[in-house]
Design a protein around this motif. Sequence first.
Motif, PDB file in Angstrom:
ATOM      1  N   GLU A  23       0.797  -1.230   0.000  1.00 21.76           N
ATOM      2  CA  GLU A  23       0.000   0.000   0.000  1.00 21.76           C
ATOM      3  C   GLU A  23       0.837   1.290   0.000  1.00 21.76           C
ATOM      4  O   GLU A  23       0.656   2.166   0.856  1.00 21.76           O
TER       5      GLU A  23
ATOM      6  N   SER B 163     -10.611  15.387  11.715  1.00 22.33           N
ATOM      7  CA  SER B 163     -10.880  13.994  11.391  1.00 22.33           C
ATOM      8  C   SER B 163      -9.831  13.490  10.403  1.00 22.33           C
ATOM      9  O   SER B 163      -9.500  14.175   9.440  1.00 22.33           O
TER      10      SER B 163
ATOM     11  N   ARG C  99      -8.384  10.000   8.113  1.00 22.52           N
ATOM     12  CA  ARG C  99      -8.663   8.668   7.579  1.00 22.52           C
ATOM     13  C   ARG C  99      -7.710   8.391   6.426  1.00 22.52           C
ATOM     14  O   ARG C  99      -7.150   9.338   5.842  1.00 22.52           O
ATOM     15  N   VAL C 100      -7.553   7.095   6.087  1.00 21.26           N
ATOM     16  CA  VAL C 100      -6.682   6.723   4.975  1.00 21.26           C
ATOM     17  C   VAL C 100      -7.478   6.784   3.669  1.00 21.26           C
ATOM     18  O   VAL C 100      -8.624   6.338   3.615  1.00 21.26           O
ATOM     19  N   VAL C 101      -6.868   7.362   2.651  1.00 15.86           N
ATOM     20  CA  VAL C 101      -7.396   7.262   1.280  1.00 15.86           C
ATOM     21  C   VAL C 101      -6.220   6.857   0.381  1.00 15.86           C
ATOM     22  O   VAL C 101      -5.072   6.904   0.810  1.00 15.86           O
ATOM     23  N   LEU C 102      -6.518   6.473  -0.846  1.00 15.82           N
ATOM     24  CA  LEU C 102      -5.454   6.037  -1.745  1.00 15.82           C
ATOM     25  C   LEU C 102      -5.127   7.106  -2.781  1.00 15.82           C
ATOM     26  O   LEU C 102      -6.040   7.671  -3.403  1.00 15.82           O
TER      27      LEU C 102
ATOM     28  N   TYR D 298      -9.974   9.625  -4.761  1.00 15.36           N
ATOM     29  CA  TYR D 298     -11.402   9.529  -5.104  1.00 15.36           C
ATOM     30  C   TYR D 298     -12.206   9.141  -3.884  1.00 15.36           C
ATOM     31  O   TYR D 298     -11.742   8.384  -3.026  1.00 15.36           O
ATOM     32  N   THR D 299     -13.433   9.634  -3.858  1.00 20.81           N
ATOM     33  CA  THR D 299     -14.277   9.366  -2.697  1.00 20.81           C
ATOM     34  C   THR D 299     -15.736   9.686  -3.000  1.00 20.81           C
ATOM     35  O   THR D 299     -16.111   9.973  -4.140  1.00 20.81           O
TER      36      THR D 299
ATOM     37  N   SER E 257     -19.664  12.187   1.812  1.00 22.40           N
ATOM     38  CA  SER E 257     -19.072  11.612   3.032  1.00 22.40           C
ATOM     39  C   SER E 257     -18.729  12.713   4.041  1.00 22.40           C
ATOM     40  O   SER E 257     -18.776  13.911   3.719  1.00 22.40           O
ATOM     41  N   LEU E 258     -18.331  12.280   5.225  1.00 22.53           N
ATOM     42  CA  LEU E 258     -17.905  13.241   6.249  1.00 22.53           C
ATOM     43  C   LEU E 258     -16.759  14.117   5.736  1.00 22.53           C
ATOM     44  O   LEU E 258     -16.765  15.345   5.886  1.00 22.53           O
ATOM     45  N   LYS E 259     -15.740  13.470   5.112  1.00 25.24           N
ATOM     46  CA  LYS E 259     -14.581  14.244   4.641  1.00 25.24           C
ATOM     47  C   LYS E 259     -15.022  15.322   3.650  1.00 25.24           C
ATOM     48  O   LYS E 259     -14.541  16.453   3.671  1.00 25.24           O
TER      49      LYS E 259
ATOM     50  N   GLN F  22     -21.589   6.535   1.762  1.00 24.67           N
ATOM     51  CA  GLN F  22     -20.432   6.568   2.669  1.00 24.67           C
ATOM     52  C   GLN F  22     -20.621   7.503   3.865  1.00 24.67           C
ATOM     53  O   GLN F  22     -21.066   8.632   3.696  1.00 24.67           O
ATOM     54  N   SER F  23     -20.277   7.021   5.017  1.00 23.92           N
ATOM     55  CA  SER F  23     -20.307   7.723   6.310  1.00 23.92           C
ATOM     56  C   SER F  23     -21.696   7.812   6.942  1.00 23.92           C
ATOM     57  O   SER F  23     -21.833   8.358   8.040  1.00 23.92           O
TER      58      SER F  23
HETATM   59  C1  LIG Z   1      -5.990   1.217   2.974  1.00 20.70           C
HETATM   60  C2  LIG Z   1      -7.246   2.049   2.892  1.00 20.70           C
HETATM   61  C3  LIG Z   1      -7.561   2.670   1.709  1.00 20.70           C
HETATM   62  C4  LIG Z   1      -8.714   3.465   1.609  1.00 20.70           C
HETATM   63  N1  LIG Z   1      -8.945   4.153   0.443  1.00 20.70           N
HETATM   64  C5  LIG Z   1     -10.018   4.989   0.387  1.00 20.70           C
HETATM   65  C6  LIG Z   1     -10.205   5.830  -0.755  1.00 20.70           C
HETATM   66  O1  LIG Z   1      -9.395   5.874  -1.697  1.00 20.70           O
HETATM   67  N2  LIG Z   1     -11.305   6.617  -0.791  1.00 20.70           N
HETATM   68  C7  LIG Z   1     -12.207   6.649   0.241  1.00 20.70           C
HETATM   69  O2  LIG Z   1     -13.197   7.372   0.159  1.00 20.70           O
HETATM   70  N3  LIG Z   1     -12.040   5.896   1.345  1.00 20.70           N
HETATM   71  C8  LIG Z   1     -10.963   5.073   1.441  1.00 20.70           C
HETATM   72  N4  LIG Z   1     -10.750   4.326   2.577  1.00 20.70           N
HETATM   73  C9  LIG Z   1     -11.760   4.401   3.670  1.00 20.70           C
HETATM   74  C10 LIG Z   1     -11.523   5.673   4.492  1.00 20.70           C
HETATM   75  O3  LIG Z   1     -10.431   5.492   5.363  1.00 20.70           O
HETATM   76  C11 LIG Z   1     -12.773   6.077   5.293  1.00 20.70           C
HETATM   77  O4  LIG Z   1     -13.228   5.006   6.079  1.00 20.70           O
HETATM   78  C12 LIG Z   1     -13.903   6.523   4.373  1.00 20.70           C
HETATM   79  O5  LIG Z   1     -13.446   7.292   3.292  1.00 20.70           O
HETATM   80  C13 LIG Z   1     -14.936   7.331   5.147  1.00 20.70           C
HETATM   81  O6  LIG Z   1     -14.312   8.470   5.698  1.00 20.70           O
HETATM   82  P1  LIG Z   1     -15.136   9.746   6.204  1.00 20.70           P
HETATM   83  O7  LIG Z   1     -16.352   9.188   6.911  1.00 20.70           O
HETATM   84  O8  LIG Z   1     -14.219  10.445   7.129  1.00 20.70           O
HETATM   85  O9  LIG Z   1     -15.497  10.553   4.999  1.00 20.70           O
HETATM   86  C14 LIG Z   1      -9.597   3.567   2.718  1.00 20.70           C
HETATM   87  C15 LIG Z   1      -9.250   2.939   3.921  1.00 20.70           C
HETATM   88  C16 LIG Z   1      -8.085   2.210   4.011  1.00 20.70           C
HETATM   89  C17 LIG Z   1      -7.723   1.609   5.350  1.00 20.70           C
END
Ligand SMILES: Cc1cc2nc3c(=O)[nH]c(=O)nc-3n(C[C@H](O)[C@H](O)[C@H](O)COP(=O)(O)O)c2cc1C
Length: 212
Positions: free
Chosen positions: A42, A58, A60-63, A75-76, A80-82, A139-140
């Motif tokens: 990763e 707040s 969180r992990v995104v890619l 991308y998301t 969502s919360l973010k 999401q969220s």
């Molecule tokens: C390894 C990993 C990769 C992730 N990649 C994404 C991503 O690219 N986009 C995304 O929206 N959430 C991704 N998530 C989930 C987010 O961490 C998070 O749970 C989700 O986006 C909701 O966040 P929010 O409620 O703060 O908006 C990933 C989580 C992990 C652990």
Amino acid sequence: MKKIENLRTDYKRDQLNESSLASCPIEQFKLWFNEVLDVIIEPTAMVLSTYSQNKGVSSRVVLLKELQQDGFIFYTNYNSLKSEQIKLNPCVSLLFFWPDFQRQIRINGLVQKISHESSVNYFKKRPRKSQISAWASSQSSVIKDRFVLEALFHDFEKKFKNKTISKPPYWGGYKVVPNSIEFWQGRESRMHDRFLYTKHQNNKWIINRLSP
Ligand SMILES: Cc1cc2nc3c(=O)[nH]c(=O)nc-3n(C[C@H](O)[C@H](O)[C@H](O)COP(=O)(O)O)c2cc1C
């Protein structure tokens, strides 16, 4: 169990010098990224932190899905919360931690939505099941149980059977345009190397070494 306070790693793997730094932090990011790319799991995972007055901080992990000359794309879900926080405050931070290489990269910047067309192009490249899950997930938001989620997934699977799956209107990309990027290389005895790139008005990057 070992005592947490006694867990200790001395960082001896590498060093970062003024003379080896690229003048642009995106180029420096590419240099480091190319070194870790095929070695760690990763490598594109980054911690995105957002802040809004009503929800606080707040993380969180995104890619990371694309690196452009002026920013980092992920991308998301735009509901969502973010995304809610980004709408209120576009100042965000990204953080990469590559423990195998004893490296950290901190990015501060302003985030903006990418074009609808770019999001559509990327959505088309996603695996079909990931496309369906983008439709199934609000999401969220709170859901009753796993069954509800899976039922939604199956409903959309049926709906799109033998059809091209369009991008949901609430799903897409963001670009983080950095105004500062710090590269941290762990060194022996906590004498780490830190270099901070800061963007100045003329879009030139100034580099300063920071104390560890
Ligand atoms: C390894 C990993 C990769 C992730 N990649 C994404 C991503 O690219 N986009 C995304 O929206 N959430 C991704 N998530 C989930 C987010 O961490 C998070 O749970 C989700 O986006 C909701 O966040 P929010 O409620 O703060 O908006 C990933 C989580 C992990 C652990």
